[in-house]
Design an enzyme around this catalytic site. Sequence first.
Site, PDB file in Angstrom:
ATOM      1  N   CYS A  53      13.007 -25.800  54.539  1.00  0.00           N
ATOM      2  CA  CYS A  53      13.386 -25.210  55.829  1.00  0.00           C
ATOM      3  C   CYS A  53      13.723 -26.215  56.931  1.00  0.00           C
ATOM      4  CB  CYS A  53      12.272 -24.281  56.320  1.00  0.00           C
ATOM      5  SG  CYS A  53      11.960 -22.877  55.230  1.00  0.00           S
ATOM      6  N   HIS A 105      12.806 -23.616  63.112  1.00  0.00           N
ATOM      7  CA  HIS A 105      11.719 -24.454  62.606  1.00  0.00           C
ATOM      8  C   HIS A 105      11.600 -25.739  63.430  1.00  0.00           C
ATOM      9  CE1 HIS A 105       8.677 -24.677  59.553  1.00  0.00           C
ATOM     10  NE2 HIS A 105       9.344 -23.974  58.660  1.00  0.00           N
ATOM     11  N   HIS A 294      18.764 -22.658  52.609  1.00  0.00           N
ATOM     12  CA  HIS A 294      18.657 -23.118  51.222  1.00  0.00           C
ATOM     13  C   HIS A 294      18.474 -21.886  50.360  1.00  0.00           C
ATOM     14  CE1 HIS A 294      14.384 -22.272  51.560  1.00  0.00           C
ATOM     15  NE2 HIS A 294      14.382 -22.970  52.687  1.00  0.00           N
TER      16      HIS A 294
END
Length: 474
Positions: A53, A105, A294
């Site tokens: 992430c 994030h 991803h």
Amino acid sequence: MPERPNLILITTDQQRADCLSLAGHPDLTTPNLDELAHGGAWFRQAYSPAPICSPARRSILTGRSPATDGCTDNSPVRIPKPEDTLPDLLRRAGYQTAEIGRSMHQYPGHARYGFEVREHSPFESHDSHAHWVIRQTSKTGEFSNWPHLLNHGMPLCGYGARPWPYDEAFHQTTWTVNKAIEFADRRDADVPFFAHIGFVAPHPPLVPPRHYYERYARRELRPPVIGDWALEPENGNLGAGLSSGFIPDNRLVRDSMAGYYGLINHVDDMLFNLLMRFRNNLPGPTYFLFCSDHGEMLGDHHMFRKCRPYQGSIHVPFILRGPDIPGGTVCDAPVTLEDILPTLCELAGVDVPDHVEGRSVLPLLRGGSADWRRCVHSEQPHTWAGVPGFHCLTDGKWKYIWFSDTGREQLFDLAADPRELHDLSRESAQRETLEKWRSRLIRHIADRGEGFVRDGELVAGRPHPGVVAHARAV
């Protein structure tokens, strides 16, 4: 001066590139994402620069590789030059900037990095290790009894699946879309806006609303693929929490697929309301860019989760739609998440800083592919659960993988073998191809401070840390 467009970046978390019915998936239904692509450009060879992430999302924010930014895993590292992140560049150019739902994030969690409006999902926060912390109640205070996300018994990063046990209005995907529509209704209508709308799905826990879970649980789903090179894990089932190993029970595999596909199908259905609201009720031109950070192995080659160099993990969806994007465009040039910043900046007429490594994809849509990059790079340091560190290069037709701990190589002919069933690295007929790709990787990482290259040769066993102390100056 031409009217500046609104820019909407929509991201999912952990969505494979092949998880679109547009891509020919035999089980999954995604009509709204398909329609978004049919009306714009679908980049079929898009890859994550790091299949985990934080570094992947940092590359979206900075337009630089994870190594340049100094972090290739989820370590708590600040972004260098935060004033040059995508939202801050656009904010300084007069855009209202918003982050809704799943965050980027960022570390630390309170860092805005140019976002003026922040409506984070009440399901997530960031502690000092940049991991999710699940809160009992909503941060917004709207629901004092917001269900605890773990009360359903499904682990945060595991493969277990079940229907969402609460009212669908409380589901993180529903919440995100509703908050995005609220932003559209109350935004500053005198200026253009940039909005990142982030979905937690299909990242585990795999808990779609019951309708979506049962839709796929009732079907005979296509099983995972197992390459002739794949090894049976020595430990079998490595555990329900942080496992990246094979699940030996086929029923559990189907359950996890049903949960994963159900989450994506739910996002797709909710996108209908979101896209209609933003398309039909906004003044001026609006561009949509959809991608994921991803993918997910989902049982392929006896693997689950991410952090792997294989297609399920690093190959991601990438769709761009806007008023002058030719509908039905399909592009097979290799692109990466680093390209998002320069692409959106070009659409907004904003200068891109010289240290940005990504490239705008817009020239590819104008026939300017002759001088495009030959391949893209992805990497992962040695991480949890024994996942080995690797460097990977691919152009979407071939893929070369070098594992930094052992020096093992793999070579895949993706054009002929898109599911990576056959490793060609030891076939004498492919020796020249292997050497060509190995030389490309040597050139790409020769200046890295870890010492991956010495005297023009790859050196295995060197430290491959998540925090890159030697990150190139920016």
